[in-house]
Design a protein around this motif. Structure first.
Motif, PDB file in Angstrom:
ATOM      1  N   UNK A 214      19.539 -30.990  21.911  1.00  0.00           N
ATOM      2  CA  UNK A 214      18.090 -30.788  21.888  1.00  0.00           C
ATOM      3  C   UNK A 214      17.361 -31.931  21.185  1.00  0.00           C
ATOM      4  N   UNK A 215      18.028 -33.056  20.989  1.00  0.00           N
ATOM      5  CA  UNK A 215      17.485 -34.141  20.171  1.00  0.00           C
ATOM      6  C   UNK A 215      16.419 -34.978  20.870  1.00  0.00           C
ATOM      7  N   UNK A 216      16.497 -35.102  22.165  1.00  0.00           N
ATOM      8  CA  UNK A 216      15.552 -35.912  22.939  1.00  0.00           C
ATOM      9  C   UNK A 216      15.158 -35.090  24.158  1.00  0.00           C
ATOM     10  N   UNK A 217      13.865 -34.961  24.432  1.00  0.00           N
ATOM     11  CA  UNK A 217      13.462 -34.195  25.610  1.00  0.00           C
ATOM     12  C   UNK A 217      14.021 -34.799  26.906  1.00  0.00           C
ATOM     13  N   UNK A 218      14.607 -33.953  27.715  1.00  0.00           N
ATOM     14  CA  UNK A 218      15.167 -34.377  28.998  1.00  0.00           C
ATOM     15  C   UNK A 218      14.124 -35.111  29.845  1.00  0.00           C
ATOM     16  N   UNK A 219      12.902 -34.596  29.842  1.00  0.00           N
ATOM     17  CA  UNK A 219      11.845 -35.211  30.638  1.00  0.00           C
ATOM     18  C   UNK A 219      11.481 -36.611  30.175  1.00  0.00           C
ATOM     19  N   UNK A 220      11.585 -36.858  28.875  1.00  0.00           N
ATOM     20  CA  UNK A 220      11.313 -38.193  28.358  1.00  0.00           C
ATOM     21  C   UNK A 220      12.334 -39.192  28.917  1.00  0.00           C
ATOM     22  N   UNK A 221      13.602 -38.811  28.853  1.00  0.00           N
ATOM     23  CA  UNK A 221      14.655 -39.670  29.389  1.00  0.00           C
ATOM     24  C   UNK A 221      14.500 -39.852  30.898  1.00  0.00           C
ATOM     25  N   UNK A 222      14.292 -38.757  31.601  1.00  0.00           N
ATOM     26  CA  UNK A 222      14.146 -38.817  33.054  1.00  0.00           C
ATOM     27  C   UNK A 222      12.938 -39.672  33.440  1.00  0.00           C
ATOM     28  N   UNK A 223      11.855 -39.540  32.694  1.00  0.00           N
ATOM     29  CA  UNK A 223      10.655 -40.326  32.988  1.00  0.00           C
ATOM     30  C   UNK A 223      10.884 -41.809  32.809  1.00  0.00           C
ATOM     31  N   UNK A 224      11.453 -42.193  31.675  1.00  0.00           N
ATOM     32  CA  UNK A 224      11.719 -43.617  31.419  1.00  0.00           C
ATOM     33  C   UNK A 224      12.649 -44.206  32.474  1.00  0.00           C
ATOM     34  N   UNK A 225      13.743 -43.500  32.747  1.00  0.00           N
ATOM     35  CA  UNK A 225      14.698 -44.016  33.729  1.00  0.00           C
ATOM     36  C   UNK A 225      14.098 -44.054  35.135  1.00  0.00           C
ATOM     37  N   UNK A 226      13.292 -43.072  35.479  1.00  0.00           N
ATOM     38  CA  UNK A 226      12.672 -43.038  36.812  1.00  0.00           C
ATOM     39  C   UNK A 226      11.649 -44.149  36.990  1.00  0.00           C
ATOM     40  N   UNK A 227      10.782 -44.316  36.011  1.00  0.00           N
ATOM     41  CA  UNK A 227       9.750 -45.357  36.116  1.00  0.00           C
ATOM     42  C   UNK A 227      10.394 -46.727  36.253  1.00  0.00           C
ATOM     43  N   UNK A 228      11.375 -47.009  35.394  1.00  0.00           N
ATOM     44  CA  UNK A 228      11.968 -48.344  35.436  1.00  0.00           C
ATOM     45  C   UNK A 228      12.895 -48.533  36.635  1.00  0.00           C
ATOM     46  N   UNK A 229      13.448 -47.456  37.158  1.00  0.00           N
ATOM     47  CA  UNK A 229      14.202 -47.562  38.411  1.00  0.00           C
ATOM     48  C   UNK A 229      13.246 -47.890  39.555  1.00  0.00           C
ATOM     49  N   UNK A 230      12.085 -47.249  39.564  1.00  0.00           N
ATOM     50  CA  UNK A 230      11.074 -47.589  40.582  1.00  0.00           C
ATOM     51  C   UNK A 230      10.636 -49.042  40.418  1.00  0.00           C
ATOM     52  N   UNK A 231      10.375 -49.453  39.175  1.00  0.00           N
ATOM     53  CA  UNK A 231       9.974 -50.838  38.915  1.00  0.00           C
ATOM     54  C   UNK A 231      10.991 -51.812  39.497  1.00  0.00           C
ATOM     55  N   UNK A 232      12.257 -51.590  39.192  1.00  0.00           N
ATOM     56  CA  UNK A 232      13.304 -52.516  39.621  1.00  0.00           C
ATOM     57  C   UNK A 232      13.494 -52.484  41.134  1.00  0.00           C
ATOM     58  N   UNK A 233      13.555 -51.295  41.699  1.00  0.00           N
ATOM     59  CA  UNK A 233      13.696 -51.198  43.152  1.00  0.00           C
ATOM     60  C   UNK A 233      12.543 -51.911  43.854  1.00  0.00           C
ATOM     61  N   UNK A 234      11.338 -51.719  43.366  1.00  0.00           N
ATOM     62  CA  UNK A 234      10.162 -52.351  43.970  1.00  0.00           C
ATOM     63  C   UNK A 234      10.209 -53.864  43.833  1.00  0.00           C
ATOM     64  N   UNK A 235      10.651 -54.343  42.686  1.00  0.00           N
ATOM     65  CA  UNK A 235      10.672 -55.784  42.428  1.00  0.00           C
ATOM     66  C   UNK A 235      11.684 -56.524  43.297  1.00  0.00           C
ATOM     67  N   UNK A 236      12.764 -55.850  43.672  1.00  0.00           N
ATOM     68  CA  UNK A 236      13.796 -56.515  44.470  1.00  0.00           C
ATOM     69  C   UNK A 236      13.689 -56.166  45.951  1.00  0.00           C
TER      70      UNK A 236
END
Length: 174
Positions: free
Chosen positions: A91-113
């Motif tokens: 319960x140390x880090x909200x699941x949504x926080x992790x999912x949000x960060x990873x999702x946004x930056x995955x979109x960023x990277x996929x879009x950039x390449x």
């Protein structure tokens, strides 16, 4: 915390990292100040930073981001450490926080390449969007997240999350 969403997000990001073309390192990204290399470095280090946070230690989010010769292997090691830490401190880090960060930056990277996120796991971005839309206020956006942008009709969950965090969707190379 259901680590399955985070485990899938980490696997998805790792696969994306493994497919970055060699000629893309200097390409621009939706993160205006970052090249693909800068974004990759940030993405590689996110699991290590969240692992530190999950262990109850403080994280210096402004510290310089280290570079790695084999970003996919380093990401894999950091991801395993994060999952182990979350197993000990669920319960140390909200699941949504992790999912949000990873999702946004995955979109960023996929879009950039030149890729897209249409084949990505929608539950990950939806989990991130639910958290970020409830937690991210205009005052908290700072430099990391610009003002909310409109998502195009028919946008997938990654595109909606990217637009919410201030990215122009679809990404257009400047």
């Amino acid at each position: 915390m259901s680590s399955s969403v985070i485990a899938r997000a980490l696997e998805q990001a790792e696969a994306l990292l493994a497919d970055v073309p060699e000629d893309a390192w200097d390409a621009p990204t939706p993160c205006v100040e970052w090249t693909v290399r800068d974004l990759v470095d940030h993405l590689v280090n996110l699991p290590a930073q969240f692992s530190t946070m999950a262990a109850g230690e403080s994280v210096d989010w402004s510290a310089p981001t280290p570079r790695h010769d084999d970003p996919t292997a380093v990401f894999h090691a950091h991801a395993n450490r994060l999952l182990a830490t979350l197993g000990q401190h669920p319960e140390s880090v909200p699941e949504g926080m992790l999912a949000g960060e990873l999702s946004v930056h995955s979109w960023d990277l996929a879009s950039a390449v030149g890729g897209d996120t249409s084949g990505f796991d929608p539950e990950i971005a939806e989990t991130g969007y639910d958290f970020m839309s409830a937690a991210l206020t205009d005052e908290q956006r700072g430099r990391a997240f610009g003002p909310r942008q409109p998502a195009p009709d028919g946008a997938n969950p990654y595109e909606r999350l990217a637009a919410f965090t201030g990215r122009e969707v679809p990404f257009r190379v400047p």
